[in-house]
Design a protein around this motif. Sequence first.
Motif, mmCIF file in Angstrom:
data_model
loop_
_atom_site.group_PDB
_atom_site.id
_atom_site.type_symbol
_atom_site.label_atom_id
_atom_site.label_comp_id
_atom_site.label_asym_id
_atom_site.label_seq_id
_atom_site.Cartn_x
_atom_site.Cartn_y
_atom_site.Cartn_z
ATOM 1 N N ARG A 10 35.056 3.290 -37.647
ATOM 2 C CA ARG A 10 34.129 2.708 -36.662
ATOM 3 C C ARG A 10 34.780 2.603 -35.287
ATOM 4 N N LYS A 11 34.050 2.991 -34.312
ATOM 5 C CA LYS A 11 34.534 2.855 -32.936
ATOM 6 C C LYS A 11 33.300 2.673 -32.059
ATOM 7 N N SER A 12 33.509 2.202 -30.866
ATOM 8 C CA SER A 12 32.392 2.063 -29.942
ATOM 9 C C SER A 12 32.092 3.428 -29.343
ATOM 10 N N LYS A 77 28.906 -18.795 -23.242
ATOM 11 C CA LYS A 77 30.137 -18.374 -22.609
ATOM 12 C C LYS A 77 30.892 -17.433 -23.533
ATOM 13 N N TYR A 78 30.972 -16.179 -23.190
ATOM 14 C CA TYR A 78 31.696 -15.239 -24.038
ATOM 15 C C TYR A 78 33.189 -15.278 -23.703
ATOM 16 N N TYR A 79 33.489 -15.200 -22.412
ATOM 17 C CA TYR A 79 34.892 -15.083 -21.987
ATOM 18 C C TYR A 79 35.315 -16.285 -21.141
ATOM 19 N N ALA A 93 44.294 -3.499 -20.493
ATOM 20 C CA ALA A 93 44.630 -2.224 -21.157
ATOM 21 C C ALA A 93 43.362 -1.539 -21.651
ATOM 22 N N CYS A 94 42.425 -2.322 -22.132
ATOM 23 C CA CYS A 94 41.175 -1.776 -22.667
ATOM 24 C C CYS A 94 40.403 -1.040 -21.568
ATOM 25 N N GLY A 95 40.238 -1.692 -20.425
ATOM 26 C CA GLY A 95 39.516 -1.076 -19.308
ATOM 27 C C GLY A 95 40.248 0.140 -18.755
ATOM 28 N N ALA A 118 25.790 2.306 -17.055
ATOM 29 C CA ALA A 118 25.284 2.977 -18.262
ATOM 30 C C ALA A 118 25.076 1.977 -19.397
ATOM 31 N N ASN A 119 25.803 0.864 -19.341
ATOM 32 C CA ASN A 119 25.596 -0.209 -20.315
ATOM 33 C C ASN A 119 24.133 -0.629 -20.396
ATOM 34 N N TYR A 120 23.509 -0.750 -19.218
ATOM 35 C CA TYR A 120 22.152 -1.312 -19.172
ATOM 36 C C TYR A 120 21.103 -0.327 -19.692
ATOM 37 N N THR A 163 27.446 3.524 -33.104
ATOM 38 C CA THR A 163 26.998 2.316 -32.404
ATOM 39 C C THR A 163 27.952 1.917 -31.276
ATOM 40 N N CYS A 164 27.455 1.069 -30.392
ATOM 41 C CA CYS A 164 28.336 0.316 -29.489
ATOM 42 C C CYS A 164 27.733 -1.080 -29.349
ATOM 43 N N PRO A 165 28.469 -2.113 -29.780
ATOM 44 C CA PRO A 165 27.963 -3.474 -29.561
ATOM 45 C C PRO A 165 28.039 -3.759 -28.072
ATOM 46 N N GLN A 166 27.063 -4.495 -27.538
ATOM 47 C CA GLN A 166 27.023 -4.671 -26.077
ATOM 48 C C GLN A 166 26.595 -6.072 -25.646
ATOM 49 N N ALA A 167 27.563 -6.835 -25.142
ATOM 50 C CA ALA A 167 27.216 -8.125 -24.541
ATOM 51 C C ALA A 167 26.459 -7.889 -23.235
ATOM 52 N N ALA A 168 26.741 -6.752 -22.587
ATOM 53 C CA ALA A 168 26.103 -6.448 -21.293
ATOM 54 C C ALA A 168 24.577 -6.492 -21.396
ATOM 55 N N LEU A 169 24.055 -6.152 -22.567
ATOM 56 C CA LEU A 169 22.591 -6.115 -22.710
ATOM 57 C C LEU A 169 21.963 -7.501 -22.747
ATOM 58 N N ASP A 209 43.684 0.525 -29.449
ATOM 59 C CA ASP A 209 44.703 0.316 -30.488
ATOM 60 C C ASP A 209 44.555 -1.086 -31.084
ATOM 61 N N ARG A 210 45.351 -1.359 -32.074
ATOM 62 C CA ARG A 210 45.283 -2.639 -32.768
ATOM 63 C C ARG A 210 46.670 -3.209 -32.978
ATOM 64 N N LEU A 211 46.723 -4.532 -33.067
ATOM 65 C CA LEU A 211 47.978 -5.224 -33.314
ATOM 66 C C LEU A 211 48.427 -4.981 -34.745
HETATM 67 C C1 LIG Z 1 30.194 -8.668 -29.272
HETATM 68 C C2 LIG Z 1 30.726 -7.464 -28.543
HETATM 69 C C3 LIG Z 1 30.247 -7.162 -27.279
HETATM 70 C C4 LIG Z 1 30.692 -6.015 -26.604
HETATM 71 N N1 LIG Z 1 30.132 -5.701 -25.406
HETATM 72 C C5 LIG Z 1 30.427 -4.512 -24.831
HETATM 73 C C6 LIG Z 1 29.736 -4.090 -23.655
HETATM 74 O O1 LIG Z 1 28.911 -4.804 -23.103
HETATM 75 N N2 LIG Z 1 30.027 -2.865 -23.159
HETATM 76 C C7 LIG Z 1 30.931 -2.028 -23.736
HETATM 77 O O2 LIG Z 1 31.142 -0.912 -23.251
HETATM 78 N N3 LIG Z 1 31.617 -2.402 -24.856
HETATM 79 C C8 LIG Z 1 31.370 -3.604 -25.414
HETATM 80 N N4 LIG Z 1 32.013 -3.986 -26.582
HETATM 81 C C9 LIG Z 1 32.939 -3.039 -27.229
HETATM 82 C C10 LIG Z 1 34.396 -3.446 -27.109
HETATM 83 O O3 LIG Z 1 34.890 -3.125 -25.843
HETATM 84 C C11 LIG Z 1 35.165 -2.708 -28.227
HETATM 85 O O4 LIG Z 1 34.699 -3.142 -29.475
HETATM 86 C C12 LIG Z 1 36.666 -2.922 -28.169
HETATM 87 O O5 LIG Z 1 37.218 -2.427 -26.972
HETATM 88 C C13 LIG Z 1 37.355 -2.239 -29.357
HETATM 89 O O6 LIG Z 1 37.073 -0.855 -29.374
HETATM 90 P P1 LIG Z 1 36.324 -0.151 -30.594
HETATM 91 O O7 LIG Z 1 34.994 -0.840 -30.789
HETATM 92 O O8 LIG Z 1 36.156 1.281 -30.171
HETATM 93 O O9 LIG Z 1 37.176 -0.308 -31.810
HETATM 94 C C14 LIG Z 1 31.655 -5.170 -27.214
HETATM 95 C C15 LIG Z 1 32.170 -5.515 -28.472
HETATM 96 C C16 LIG Z 1 31.721 -6.643 -29.128
HETATM 97 C C17 LIG Z 1 32.260 -6.969 -30.495
#
Ligand SMILES: Cc1cc2nc3c(=O)[nH]c(=O)nc-3n(C[C@H](O)[C@H](O)[C@H](O)COP(=O)(O)O)c2cc1C
Length: 221
Positions: A10-12, A77-79, A93-95, A118-120, A163-169, A209-211
Amino acid sequence: MKVSSALTARKSVRAFTSQTVDKPLVQELLRLAGHAPSGVNTQPWEVAVVTGESKIRLQQAIEGEARKGTPNSLEYKYYPDEWVEPFKSRRKACGLAMFSTLNITREDKERQREQWMANYRAFDAPVMLLFFVEDILETGSYLDYGMFIQSIMLAALELGLTTCPQAALAEYPNVVREQLNYSTSKTLICGMALGYEDKDALVNSYRTDRLPVEEYTRFFE
Ligand SMILES: Cc1cc2nc3c(=O)[nH]c(=O)nc-3n(C[C@H](O)[C@H](O)[C@H](O)COP(=O)(O)O)c2cc1C
């Protein structure tokens, strides 16, 4: 597919083919995810599946708000306001890794912004999922929801979907509730892009990457 394979595969995914997802497949995906556990079996999830014309209308409205500069009004509040180590470095590092995969330089704010926009549109996936929860429920339901959402993402792989989970939405919840006619008593937690991976898209070659286990675990024997 083995659970261990699904967990590691699984990856985004942030670019999709134009292939639509059949409604029965989405129904099956949500049925499978509905087996997720929840405190006293509350099953707090309420999902909007947005496709076709409805998706176009909704994403135009959300992206329009973002482009106008309307402040983000995520309802929880997410962050943290102030990032501290080690989370600060992980976030950075992620960005950086994503921009470097896309050959977007640190100075190129325009391309960074477009990548974010593109998130939106749920990264132009054929399906946008939106997750609501009743306000009378408490923080515990967010735990339940996380399990449901991860279940969707794992089951999706077995069905050939990504899939990609998205808080942005969830940044413009009033726009979403208004367009989809959801009550203001429901919080929009987040959304998800769902569809078939565009395997040629550069953005999808980026892996986080992962710890190592030892870094987040202590054994008491
Ligand atoms: C609840 C949640 C919200 C997230 N929101 C966003 C988002 O708005 N946009 C985005 O590009 N990625 C989003 N992500 C993806 C994370 O950036 C990603 O899961 C993380 O960097 C790990 O990478 P991976 O999913 O490829 O393993 C979200 C992940 C989670 C769990």
